[in-house]
Structures are given as structure tokens and as C-alpha cells.
Design a protein around this motif. Structure first.
Motif, PDB file in Angstrom:
ATOM      1  N   ALA A  28       0.890  -1.232   0.024  1.00 42.39           N
ATOM      2  CA  ALA A  28      -0.127  -0.007   0.019  1.00 42.39           C
ATOM      3  C   ALA A  28       0.852   1.240  -0.019  1.00 42.39           C
ATOM      4  CB  ALA A  28      -0.844  -0.019   1.087  1.00 42.39           C
ATOM      5  N   LEU A  29       1.800   1.260   1.016  1.00 38.28           N
ATOM      6  CA  LEU A  29       2.733   2.416   0.817  1.00 38.28           C
ATOM      7  C   LEU A  29       3.543   2.567  -0.730  1.00 38.28           C
ATOM      8  CD1 LEU A  29       4.058   4.449   2.758  1.00 38.28           C
ATOM      9  CD2 LEU A  29       5.947   2.732   3.399  1.00 38.28           C
ATOM     10  N   LEU A  30       3.881   1.568  -1.016  1.00 37.31           N
ATOM     11  CA  LEU A  30       4.560   1.635  -2.380  1.00 37.31           C
ATOM     12  C   LEU A  30       3.428   2.128  -3.498  1.00 37.31           C
ATOM     13  CD1 LEU A  30       6.932   0.955  -4.415  1.00 37.31           C
ATOM     14  CD2 LEU A  30       6.061  -1.261  -4.563  1.00 37.31           C
ATOM     15  N   ARG A  34       3.747   5.824  -5.333  1.00 33.01           N
ATOM     16  CA  ARG A  34       3.863   5.781  -6.655  1.00 33.01           C
ATOM     17  C   ARG A  34       2.511   6.563  -7.396  1.00 33.01           C
ATOM     18  NH1 ARG A  34       6.824   3.046  -9.547  1.00 33.01           N
ATOM     19  NH2 ARG A  34       5.554   2.588 -11.412  1.00 33.01           N
ATOM     20  N   GLY A  35       1.794   7.217  -6.616  1.00 33.09           N
ATOM     21  CA  GLY A  35       1.041   8.392  -6.921  1.00 33.09           C
ATOM     22  C   GLY A  35      -0.752   7.741  -6.859  1.00 33.09           C
ATOM     23  N   LYS A  36      -0.596   6.596  -6.673  1.00 31.24           N
ATOM     24  CA  LYS A  36      -2.246   6.064  -6.455  1.00 31.24           C
ATOM     25  C   LYS A  36      -2.880   6.385  -5.102  1.00 31.24           C
ATOM     26  CE  LYS A  36      -1.156   1.931  -9.125  1.00 31.24           C
ATOM     27  NZ  LYS A  36      -1.890   2.268 -10.327  1.00 31.24           N
ATOM     28  N   ARG A  37      -3.970   6.927  -5.056  1.00 30.89           N
ATOM     29  CA  ARG A  37      -4.792   6.900  -4.157  1.00 30.89           C
ATOM     30  C   ARG A  37      -5.048   5.387  -3.394  1.00 30.89           C
ATOM     31  NH1 ARG A  37      -8.576  10.494  -1.494  1.00 30.89           N
ATOM     32  NH2 ARG A  37     -10.562   9.520  -0.750  1.00 30.89           N
ATOM     33  N   THR A  38      -4.676   5.321  -2.360  1.00 32.81           N
ATOM     34  CA  THR A  38      -4.576   3.857  -1.836  1.00 32.81           C
ATOM     35  C   THR A  38      -5.302   3.800  -0.437  1.00 32.81           C
ATOM     36  OG1 THR A  38      -2.625   3.741  -3.008  1.00 32.81           O
ATOM     37  CG2 THR A  38      -3.142   1.901  -1.519  1.00 32.81           C
ATOM     38  N   PRO A  67       0.645  10.619   2.807  1.00 38.67           N
ATOM     39  CA  PRO A  67       0.148  11.099   1.409  1.00 38.67           C
ATOM     40  C   PRO A  67      -0.517  10.261   0.762  1.00 38.67           C
ATOM     41  CG  PRO A  67       2.424  12.003   1.798  1.00 38.67           C
ATOM     42  CD  PRO A  67       2.267  11.125   3.065  1.00 38.67           C
ATOM     43  N   ARG A  68      -1.729  10.214   0.237  1.00 38.06           N
ATOM     44  CA  ARG A  68      -2.457   9.550  -0.721  1.00 38.06           C
ATOM     45  C   ARG A  68      -2.894   7.943  -0.092  1.00 38.06           C
ATOM     46  NH1 ARG A  68       1.023  12.209  -3.810  1.00 38.06           N
ATOM     47  NH2 ARG A  68       2.273  10.370  -3.702  1.00 38.06           N
ATOM     48  N   LEU A  69      -2.277   7.691   1.260  1.00 39.59           N
ATOM     49  CA  LEU A  69      -2.469   6.450   1.740  1.00 39.59           C
ATOM     50  C   LEU A  69      -3.442   6.469   3.132  1.00 39.59           C
ATOM     51  CD1 LEU A  69      -2.007   3.361   2.162  1.00 39.59           C
ATOM     52  CD2 LEU A  69       0.334   3.978   3.197  1.00 39.59           C
ATOM     53  N   LEU A 309      10.300  -4.493  -2.477  1.00 39.90           N
ATOM     54  CA  LEU A 309       9.044  -5.054  -3.088  1.00 39.90           C
ATOM     55  C   LEU A 309       8.984  -3.961  -4.674  1.00 39.90           C
ATOM     56  CD1 LEU A 309       6.073  -5.473  -0.806  1.00 39.90           C
ATOM     57  CD2 LEU A 309       7.068  -7.055  -2.259  1.00 39.90           C
ATOM     58  N   SER A 310       9.458  -3.080  -4.479  1.00 42.51           N
ATOM     59  CA  SER A 310       9.639  -1.687  -5.559  1.00 42.51           C
ATOM     60  C   SER A 310      10.719  -2.318  -6.662  1.00 42.51           C
ATOM     61  CB  SER A 310       9.954  -0.645  -5.377  1.00 42.51           C
ATOM     62  OG  SER A 310      10.257   0.390  -6.217  1.00 42.51           O
ATOM     63  N   ALA A 311      11.885  -2.766  -5.850  1.00 40.39           N
ATOM     64  CA  ALA A 311      12.861  -3.548  -7.011  1.00 40.39           C
ATOM     65  C   ALA A 311      12.370  -4.542  -7.611  1.00 40.39           C
ATOM     66  CB  ALA A 311      14.297  -3.571  -5.931  1.00 40.39           C
ATOM     67  N   GLU A 312      11.681  -5.470  -6.764  1.00 38.67           N
ATOM     68  CA  GLU A 312      11.280  -6.703  -7.344  1.00 38.67           C
ATOM     69  C   GLU A 312      10.402  -6.707  -8.526  1.00 38.67           C
ATOM     70  OE1 GLU A 312      13.580  -8.987  -6.193  1.00 38.67           O
ATOM     71  OE2 GLU A 312      11.814 -10.476  -6.322  1.00 38.67           O
ATOM     72  N   LEU A 313       9.457  -5.604  -8.420  1.00 40.45           N
ATOM     73  CA  LEU A 313       8.384  -5.190  -9.135  1.00 40.45           C
ATOM     74  C   LEU A 313       8.984  -4.696 -10.468  1.00 40.45           C
ATOM     75  CD1 LEU A 313       5.630  -4.335  -6.964  1.00 40.45           C
ATOM     76  CD2 LEU A 313       5.557  -6.250  -8.473  1.00 40.45           C
ATOM     77  N   GLY A 314      10.518  -4.091 -10.573  1.00 38.82           N
ATOM     78  CA  GLY A 314      11.029  -3.587 -11.350  1.00 38.82           C
ATOM     79  C   GLY A 314      10.790  -2.035 -11.651  1.00 38.82           C
ATOM     80  N   TYR A 315      10.189  -1.528 -10.746  1.00 36.92           N
ATOM     81  CA  TYR A 315       9.939   0.032 -10.587  1.00 36.92           C
ATOM     82  C   TYR A 315      11.245   0.841 -10.779  1.00 36.92           C
ATOM     83  CZ  TYR A 315       5.242  -1.368  -9.934  1.00 36.92           C
ATOM     84  OH  TYR A 315       4.005  -1.769  -9.915  1.00 36.92           O
TER      85      TYR A 315
END
Lengths: 315, 387
Positions: A28-30, A34-38, A67-69, A309-315
Motif C-alpha cells: 500500500a505504501l509503495l 507511486r501516486g495512487k490513491r490507496t 500522503p494518498r494512503l 518490493l519496488s525493486a522486485e516489481l522492476g520500478y
């Protein structure tokens, strides 16, 4: 295949103690970063989701924790009230005294009702597009199948009535792999791996929900590169130990012991990981989160997991 | 305090029932089985391990093909395979929620016909099979039944993995409350008479709109049937509660030293005290070795990090370690690994200090580097927390 965080609704589950809530909070934090309202919600009202953002306990009404979370915790009675007032336009009913007791009563007799109110709330938030992504810290592996299959079960038990009318769209939304997914969290240990394999099968056969990913938490680092392990093995023999103690002092012994422990743990876990990979569908993504070796807890540790997780997802 | 048990050995020797609880994933089932195996091995008598864990692994570890609601004896060959001969007998049973519920209905229903009608009711099947809390209740109910039968000197219970470990303790109470609830009477009275009075009307309007009247009638029928068992049920729930408070019953809290299980264990220890249950021991699983905290070792690791090439060069050539720069890289990695685990061990020490403040007995089980596959492994774990 839809990118994990581009879905609308993610259920995060796993055996107790593997870091299910950590991963739900980190995903959720990630997404929010990344700009998503979560929205992240825990189904267990006695859970500790708030600790993972270092904020006071969460309640039913979502609160912005980053922010946004937004974070919330499920309260099925509140969910029923909201459902009656908003969706069914029954404002008067909710002001009636015995609602709580009626609810308790009905939920006890037909357990699916409680589950449908839980899953339904998150489905509603996702469907209404109140959030770009809804992450659910769902029930542990033993109970999550019942939760995900609840709309279907209710559909079969209750032949008429408003609940029945509502379960149709829920089933549609749940079974759309572009919008809804399940994420199982495991650790590379024997029991969690076996439970993950079993759960993956049950999600496949007993629910209509798509299994989106398996997150393997607490993966130990590989200590040695090519050729280095042999050097370590020789160092660890009595002569090697004696040599190192000679140079470094008596502290060298425990230092070698600690490395031995790390190597053995890593090796056993690698076997479990291998077993996990071979038993899951080859197309199913496995995401690895390293063991953190940190004293950090709360938001800091959630951030570290989110980075992994961000690295794993290739972001 | 003199006379208080100071070891797991003394604790289980003094008790008839030991209930193991803790959050999921801390090794509760394995610990319970290990203590049971040790008791059978060393103390004799008949020991039963009642587990809720359906994992085949535990059955295999006990040398059984599998086991269910009916108790099975662990064969002597399993002990022989571990190189031992037990003084007593070790038995195992797994909690089958559905089966236990069915037994309960047959026991408390006024006649066979009523029992049958309850058993085939779809709502009953829903309650008995899926109702999460029924699991908690039925575990305690089954314990009571086994204890009453008097076939065992020691019964060890591995409780269901609930997030809130207290649920099962409150379950007998909740069951009793549930069956004596005003709304249950209201609902069943309504079904008996078509007369809807002003007090119950809103209730039906809401329930009708949400669930549909057919479903509501199904519920009513189910509860009318269930109410025939009311008296027996409540009396039973009270008896279960008395057993849990009996001085021959003790609770063992199992935890690891990770923050979340520790927080839950603390909460649980407090709650046990408030509810006046006997806390016999806290078992800490997967505890990292003490040497990770040794200041001399820490200094050696630090020194290794900063002067690895120097150390590599100083090692005797007779070791035939090869390329000194490669040896230096290995040494740095070894030192770093120590430092990483040191951080975790230090955090664990703080957590441990928190937990140790409460009970008389805290047993620490080391971090075993392999998984437990057989009785030998169970006994090895058992030995580490026994005396």
C-alpha cells in the motif's frame, strides 16, 4: 498480465507469523508513493496494522496515514450500517436500537454474512473508484478461502432478499483477474512453504479469485560468491579456526560459528524456496523480500520492505 | 517461591492438563508435541497430545500415517527409531471440528430424531463447519470430554491459531450467553406463533429485507431445534470453564522473540492473569545463540571488517586458502554476517527481558538449523526445554 499494483483490489494473506501485515502495509505504501490513491484495510479488528505506519490504532473510517494512503480496520457492524444507509437507502433502520443484536444474531447463524460484509466493504470501495487501489490485510490462510468464497456461499444459502441481490456484482468483481488478485505471503521455511502451496491450490479451486503473486519474506542473503564457500569451509576446520584465533583472538570462534549458522540457514531455506517454485504455476510471479537484520520497526521497517518490493516489481 | 515448578519437567509432572497457546507461526504445535513426547519418555503414564494442526508432518514425525478425532498411540518403534524406550505411552489425536460438533449434538439432543434433524440442517452444517469461533469452543469441549474419560495422566493441548489467542478461553462463556440470549427466544417464539407484536416487528422488517423470509424461517427452525439442547449445553460450557480453572490445569505461552509475537504474548500473559488462569511457563522458540552478544566476538568481527587483508595475509600458508584477496573478501563477509545477526540478537534480548518479567519459568529453545521430521527431532527440541 496486469501489473500487481495496477489492479483495483488486492487480498494479502499467508500463514500466521510470516509478515502478512508487513507486506500488505508495504504494498500500500509503495502504491501511494507511486501516486495512487490507496486504501489499506485490515479485516481483523484486533490487528496491529497501525503499528506498521507508526500511527494510533485504525478504525472503520479510513484515515490518511501517509500522503494518498488511507488506513482502516474492518468492523462488520459499522459495515452493515453503512451498507443499509448508503446502498439500500434505509436510513431509518440504522437508528433502530436492536440492530447490533440482530446483526450479531444473524452473523452467528450464517457466518457467511459476516464475511460478505467484510469483503463487500472493500469491494464497494474498489468498485466506486473511491481509491485507485484497495489493499486488504485479509484473514490468515486458514480462513481466507471462506472469506473470498463468501459471496458465492451466501448466494447459494439465501435465495431472495437484498443480500442476495448484492452478491451478484461482488462475484463478478472478485472473479475479474484484471481488477482483483490474491497475494500470498510466505517465508522460506518448511511449514509456510507447504501451507502456501496448499493455499494456492485452494484459491485456484475453491474461489473465483485470481492468484496474483507470492511474496517470499525474510530471504537470507547469499554470503559467498563462486569459490568463496570453499575458502570458508577450510577456514572453519580446526586448523583454520586455530589460525584465525591466533591472528584475531578468541572472538574469532563465535564469528565463524555465526557464519556457519547463516550458511546453514540460507542453504535449508534455499531448498524450501526451490520446492515452492517447483510446486507453483511457472507463470506465477514470486517476489523476494530480504531478511532485514534491522532493529527498525514501524513505518521505517515498512518502508524498507516497500523498497525491496519496488525493486522486485522492476520500478 | 519454594515448591513452584522451575522446569518444564516439574511443571508437567504436577499437572494433568497443559494448554499451549500463542500466535501463529511460533512453533506452538511442535513445542506441544515435543513436551508430550518428553513426558511419555521420561515420566511414564499415558500422555495425549491433542492438536488442531492438520499438518501431515507432525503425524509423520510421530510415526503415524495420520490421525483424527480418535486417539492413536504412537508406536514404540518410533521411539526405538530415536534410540529410546519410553517409560510411558504417547498418544495423539487431531481435533475434527465437524465430528466433535456432531458428537456434541448427539449427546445433548433430547432424542435421536431431533439429533438427526439438527445434523441435516444446512445452517447447522454452516455453523459447525465454518464458524471460526466454533473451532475455539470445540477444542475446549473436546479437552473436557477427554479429561472426563480419565484415560490419560497428562493431556497436552495445542490451541487453534487465533489472532486473538483469548477467543477460545471466552468461547464456553460466549456459547452459554448465546443460548440464553433474549433474541434467540424472540426469534424462536416468533416462529412458534404467527403473531407479531409491536416489539418484534422492526426486527423482522430489517431481517426480512436483508435476508429474505425463507432464510429467516430456516434460521428459526434451526434455533428451535438447537434450543432443545440448551440446558445440557450451558451446563457443559460451565463445566469446561471449571476444568480450565482447575489447579491441575496450566497454560504454556509459546512465542518467538520477533516483535509481533512478543506483543501478543505480553497481552496474553496479562489476560491469563486477569482471568485467573494458571500461567505455567513461557517457551521462547528460535532463540539466536548467546555468542552473538559476546563483546569479545563483536570486537573480533569489527576488527576483521577493518583489517581483513591484513588478517588474510597473516594466516598460515599451511591452510592453503589460496588467493589472499579472495580470503579477505570471505573474511569481510563472515564479519558482516556476524554483525547482521548481532543486531537481531540484541533486539531479541530486549524483547526477552520484557517477557521474562512475568512468569516463574521461561524456557528458551535454540534456533535449530534443520527442520523437525521425526521423533528424534521432537525429542531433541524437548530436551532443550525440559530440565
Amino acid at each position: 498480465m496486469t501489473d500487481l499494483l495496477d489492479r483495483r483490489l488486492l487480498f494479502v494473506t499467508g500463514k500466521g507469523g510470516v509478515g502478512k501485515t508487513t507486506v500488505a502495509a508495504a504494498l500500500a505504501l509503495l502504491a501511494a508513493a507511486r501516486g495512487k490513491r490507496t486504501l489499506v484495510g485490515e479485516v481483523d479488528a484486533k490487528g496491529n496494522l497501525a503499528d506498521f505506519f507508526s500511527v494510533p490504532p485504525t478504525v472503520f473510517r479510513p484515515r490518511e496515514v501517509q500522503p494518498r494512503l488511507f488506513a482502516m480496520s474492518m468492523d462488520t457492524e459499522e459495515s452493515l450500517k453503512e451498507y443499509l444507509t448508503l446502498q439500500l437507502k434505509l436510513p431509518l433502520m440504522t437508528r433502530m436500537g436492536p440492530l447490533a443484536r440482530i446483526f450479531e444474531f444473524v452473523a452467528a447463524a450464517a457466518p457467511g454474512v459476516r464475511e460478505v460484509l467484510t469483503v463487500g466493504k472493500f469491494l464497494w470501495e474498489a468498485r466506486q473508484r473511491n481509491y485507485d487501489l484497495v489493499v486488504v490485510d485479509a484473514a490468515a490462510s486458514g480462513h481466507v478461502v471462506g472469506q473470498l468464497a463468501a459471496p458465492q456461499a451466501i448466494n447459494e444459502l439465501v435465495s431472495v432478499g437484498l443480500i442476495r441481490q448484492q452478491t451478484g456484482w461482488m462475484i463478478d468483481y472478485l472473479s475479474d483477474p484484471g481488477r482483483t488478485g490474491v497475494c500470498i505471503v510466505a517465508t522460506p521455511e518448511e511449514m509456510p512453504v507447504n501451507e502456501t502451496i496448499e493455499l494456492a491450490g485452494r484459491v485456484e479451486h475453491e474461489t473465483n479469485v485470481n492468484l496474483a503473486a507470492v511474496v517470499v519474506n525474510r530471504v537470507l542473503p547469499e554470503l559467498f560468491g563462486r569459490g568463496e564457500e570453499e575458502v570458508f569451509e577450510r577456514l572453519e576446520q580446526p586448523e583454520g579456526r586455530a589460525g584465525l584465533v591466533e591472528v584475531l583472538g578468541p572472538g574469532a570462534g563465535p564469528v565463524l560459528d555465526a557464519a556457519r549458522l547463516a550458511v546453514t540457514l540460507r542453504r535449508t531455506r534455499a531448498e524450501h524456496l526451490h520446492h515452492l517454485r517447483t510446486q507453483l504455476p511457472p507463470s506465477l510471479p514470486l517476489l523476494f523480500v530480504p531478511e532485514l537484520f534491522t532493529k527498525a520497526h514501524g513505518l521505517r521497517s515498512t518502508r524498507l520492505v516497500a523498497e525491496a518490493l519496488s525493486a522486485e516489481l522492476g520500478y | 517461591m519454594p515448591g513452584r515448578p522451575v522446569s518444564m519437567e516439574q511443571l508437567v509432572a504436577a499437572k494433568e492438563v497443559a494448554i499451549f497457546c500463542g500466535s501463529g507461526g511460533v512453533g506452538k504445535t511442535t513445542t506441544a508435541a515435543a513436551v508430550g513426547a518428553m513426558a511419555a519418555l521420561k515420566q511414564g503414564g499415558k500422555v495425549l497430545v491433542l492438536t488442531v494442526d492438520p499438518a501431515r508432518r507432525l503425524a509423520n514425525a510421530l510415526g503415524l500415517e495420520g490421525f483424527g478425532n480418535v486417539e492413536r498411540r504412537v508406536p514404540a518403534s518410533a521411539f526405538a527409531g530415536a534410540g529410546t524406550k519410553p517409560r510411558g505411552e504417547l498418544w495423539a489425536a487431531m481435533l475434527d471440528t465437524k465430528q466433535s460438533w456432531d458428537d456434541l449434538v448427539r449427546r445433548h439432543a433430547p432424542d435421536a430424531d431431533t439429533a438427526h434433524r439438527i445434523l441435516v440442517n444446512p445452517l447447522y452444517q454452516n455453523v459447525s463447519g465454518r464458524f471460526v469461533q466454533s473451532h475455539d469452543y470445540i477444542a475446549m469441549e473436546r479437552l473436557y470430554q477427554l479429561h472426563c474419560e480419565g484415560n490419560y495422566d497428562l493431556i497436552i493441548v495445542d490451541t487453534p491459531p487465533t489472532r486473538n489467542a483469548l477467543d477460545f478461553l471466552e468461547a464456553p462463556d460466549r456459547m452459554a450467553d448465546f443460548f440464553s440470549s433474549r433474541f434467540l427466544r424472540l426469534l424462536t417464539a416468533q416462529a412458534r406463533s404467527r403473531l407479531v407484536n409491536m416489539a418484534t416487528k422492526p426486527f423482522y422488517q430489517v431481517a426480512d429485507r436483508i435476508l429474505g423470509s425463507q432464510f429467516l424461517e430456516d434460521i428459526s427452525e434451526f434455533f428451535i431445534l438447537f434450543q432443545t439442547m440448551y440446558g445440557g449445553f450451558v451446563a457443559r460450557a460451565r463445566a469446561v470453564e471449571r476444568l480450565l480453572h482447575d489447579r491441575h490445569t496450566t497454560f504454556v505461552v509459546v512465542s518467538t522473540l520477533e516483535p509481533a509475537p512478543v506483543a501478543e504474548s505480553e497481552f496474553f500473559i496479562r489476560a491469563l492473569a486477569e482471568m485467573k488462569f494458571h500461567l505455567g511457563a513461557v517457551v521462547l522458540n528460535k532463540v539466536l545463540p548467546d555468542y552473538l552478544l559476546d563483546p569479545v566476538a563483536r570486537a573480533a568481527a569489527e576488527s576483521l571488517t577493518s583489517r581483513a587483508p591484513e588478517v588474510a595475509a597473516a594466516l598460515p600458508e599451511s591452510l592453503e586458502l589460496g588467493d589472499p584477496s579472495q580470503v579477505a573478501r570471505v573474511l569481510v563477509e563472515v564479519a558482516d554476517s556476524f554483525q547482521r545477526f548481532h543486531v537481531v540478537a540484541q533486539r531479541e534480548t530486549e524483547e526477552r527481558a520484557e517477557l521474562a518479567a512475568e512468569p516463574d519459568l521461561v524456557a528458551a529453545v535454540p534456533y535449530f538449523d534443520s527442520d523437525i521430521h521425526d521423533l528424534c527431532g521432537l525429542l531433541r527440541l524437548g530436551e532443550s526445554l525440559w530440565a
